[in-house]
Design a protein around this motif. Structure first.
Motif, PDB file in Angstrom:
ATOM      1  N   SER A 298       7.730 -29.850 -38.796  1.00  0.00           N
ATOM      2  CA  SER A 298       8.418 -30.793 -39.193  1.00  0.00           C
ATOM      3  C   SER A 298       8.030 -31.644 -40.346  1.00  0.00           C
ATOM      4  N   ARG A 299       6.854 -32.028 -40.430  1.00  0.00           N
ATOM      5  CA  ARG A 299       6.215 -32.500 -41.412  1.00  0.00           C
ATOM      6  C   ARG A 299       6.212 -31.756 -42.784  1.00  0.00           C
TER       7      ARG A 299
ATOM      8  N   GLN B 202       9.804 -31.975 -43.895  1.00  0.00           N
ATOM      9  CA  GLN B 202       9.941 -33.505 -44.643  1.00  0.00           C
ATOM     10  C   GLN B 202       9.243 -33.600 -46.012  1.00  0.00           C
TER      11      GLN B 202
ATOM     12  N   GLU C  40      10.948 -34.300 -49.729  1.00  0.00           N
ATOM     13  CA  GLU C  40      10.196 -35.388 -50.447  1.00  0.00           C
ATOM     14  C   GLU C  40       9.736 -34.936 -51.933  1.00  0.00           C
TER      15      GLU C  40
END
Length: 159
Positions: A91-92, A95, A99
């Protein structure tokens, strides 16, 4: 489910997986170079350190591993042990990818994402066709390119 290897062995295996100069990345780079394209590699001054940077075309390419970036394809298999850790990790990563893409777009870069499943595995595309898609995108004004494998060996391209 319990892992089939001990913690130290699993840690060693996972740590040995490369993030740069992977086989799909090298294959694509070599073919683009053979076709006359010149580029920079892993530019640390750009968000996300893109795998391939084409300053002349204001374009960058990320060649993403399906497991590490949580791609919805046959290569990605969610781990059955340490589930919370892996869900959080992937998930990180997703993300962070978003970004980096947003920052690059705001800096005027066009972004291409080539998924591992388009280069290897049972859904890989014809390699010459894949490279031709990249070439066509480089010469276009399209801001984004996404190439992923297809069960029918037809490219799934998002522009």
């Amino acid at each position: 489910m319990v892992d089939i290897v001990d913690v130290q062995t699993r840690s060693r295996i996972m740590a040995s997986i490369k993030s740069k100069n992977t086989k799909p990345e090298i294959l694509i780079r070599k073919e683009l170079h053979a076709r006359g394209y010149r580029y920079r590699l892993h530019n640390e001054n750009l968000p996300g350190k893109p795998d391939i940077v084409f300053p002349m075309y204001a374009a960058v390419i990320f060649i993403n591993g399906c497991f590490w970036h949580g791609h919805n394809c046959h290569i990605f298999k969610a781990p059955r042990s340490n589930i919370d850790f892996w869900e959080s990790k992937i998930s990180r990563n997703k993300q962070r990818d978003t970004e980096h893409e947003n920052k690059l777009t705001s800096m005027g870069w066009r972004i291409g994402v080539i998924w591992e499943c388009s280069v290897s595995g049972k859904t890989r595309l014809n390699f010459d066709s894949l490279v031709k898609l990249i070439e066509d995108w480089l010469h276009s004004s399209e801001p984004h390119l996404v190439i992923e494998g297809s069960p029918l060996n037809q490219s799934k391209i998002t522009v």
